[in-house]
Design an enzyme around this catalytic site. Sequence first.
Site, PDB file in Angstrom:
ATOM      1  N   LYS A   8       8.104  30.548  56.035  1.00  0.00           N
ATOM      2  CA  LYS A   8       6.661  30.826  56.120  1.00  0.00           C
ATOM      3  C   LYS A   8       6.124  31.256  54.743  1.00  0.00           C
ATOM      4  O   LYS A   8       6.675  30.843  53.733  1.00  0.00           O
ATOM      5  CB  LYS A   8       6.373  31.875  57.204  1.00  0.00           C
ATOM      6  N   HIS A  95       3.194  23.126  63.251  1.00  0.00           N
ATOM      7  CA  HIS A  95       3.584  24.492  63.589  1.00  0.00           C
ATOM      8  C   HIS A  95       2.400  25.206  64.247  1.00  0.00           C
ATOM      9  O   HIS A  95       1.253  25.025  63.828  1.00  0.00           O
ATOM     10  CB  HIS A  95       4.039  25.256  62.342  1.00  0.00           C
ATOM     11  N   GLU A 164       8.643  25.239  70.363  1.00  0.00           N
ATOM     12  CA  GLU A 164       8.414  26.643  70.021  1.00  0.00           C
ATOM     13  C   GLU A 164       7.279  27.209  70.879  1.00  0.00           C
ATOM     14  O   GLU A 164       6.101  27.047  70.527  1.00  0.00           O
ATOM     15  CB  GLU A 164       8.016  26.770  68.547  1.00  0.00           C
ATOM     16  N   SER A 201      11.732  33.573  67.798  1.00  0.00           N
ATOM     17  CA  SER A 201      12.526  34.816  67.862  1.00  0.00           C
ATOM     18  C   SER A 201      14.032  34.614  67.974  1.00  0.00           C
ATOM     19  O   SER A 201      14.720  35.435  68.573  1.00  0.00           O
ATOM     20  CB  SER A 201      12.047  35.695  69.025  1.00  0.00           C
TER      21      SER A 201
HETATM   22  P1  PGA Z   1      10.382  33.453  64.428  1.00  0.00           P
HETATM   23  O1  PGA Z   1       9.558  32.168  63.932  1.00  0.00           O
HETATM   24  O2  PGA Z   1      11.839  33.070  64.434  1.00  0.00           O
HETATM   25  O3  PGA Z   1      10.076  34.518  63.426  1.00  0.00           O
HETATM   26  O4  PGA Z   1       9.903  33.771  65.794  1.00  0.00           O
HETATM   27  C1  PGA Z   1       9.891  30.878  64.326  1.00  0.00           C
HETATM   28  C2  PGA Z   1       8.898  29.893  63.756  1.00  0.00           C
HETATM   29  O5  PGA Z   1       7.710  30.228  63.674  1.00  0.00           O
HETATM   30  O6  PGA Z   1       9.274  28.781  63.365  1.00  0.00           O
END
Ligand code: PGA
Length: 240
Positions: A8, A95, A164, A201
């Site tokens: 990110k 995303h 996701e 997560s």
């Molecule tokens: P996270 O993010 O593992 O911090 O929940 C996953 C993503 O947004 O690809």
Amino acid sequence: MYFIANWKMFGVLNSLNSIHKVVKFLKNFKKNNSLKIIYCPPNTLIRPMTKKLKDTYIDVGAQNCHEHDKFGAFTGSVNSIMLKNVGAKYVIIGHSENRQAGESDKLINLKIKSAIKSGLKVIFCIGETLQQKRKKITKQVLNKQIGFGLNKIKIKNNIILAYEPVWSIGTGVIPKKNELFETINFIKKKINKCKVLYGGSVNPKNINDLKSIVNIDGYLIGGASQDPKKFIDIIKKTYS
Ligand code: PGA
């Protein structure tokens, strides 16, 4: 199994120092042929990261791209040709953080087309919001995201799908095992040539539960991927 690190908007040049731990771990880790690791740092780190990972089998990807596949007057944007040019082999598209910021299915479709045209592989993200889950319309939502997102795209090995659920991202909450199995199954039936990953997560604590869901082909990992120890732990536990 795929382990995709989505950094990110985190990371500066110094952050690259941490990946040597992962490289070192992989050297001693009995290479499992199915193991595939892809780092998706911010665009500013793609080039230096590719250099650092030159002699490893870790690939580098980007987190988004502009839909235009030629150069143009689009201030602040980067297209798939530019990403490929600095060493990216993959790009995350669709995303939920970008969908929430206004990316439509139509725009996502254009981005996927341009990325494929430039020779990048696409990590295509889909997922329902908490509200949609509560309304029990997850399948309709995924159906629409897949239908529009992949409209007129020939699927070969150029697309990896990442399921996701929006309510799982960054919250520490993951779907129930049976629900996740069923959703992945639903996606695989719709597009049978794709690998389907889970994201949201994923961490060293829940990986043992997640790995027992047999139809998942890997993970898209946000928060935990910035910490090499956690990232290594996730890989280790998956194969233990
Ligand atoms: P996270 O993010 O593992 O911090 O929940 C996953 C993503 O947004 O690809």
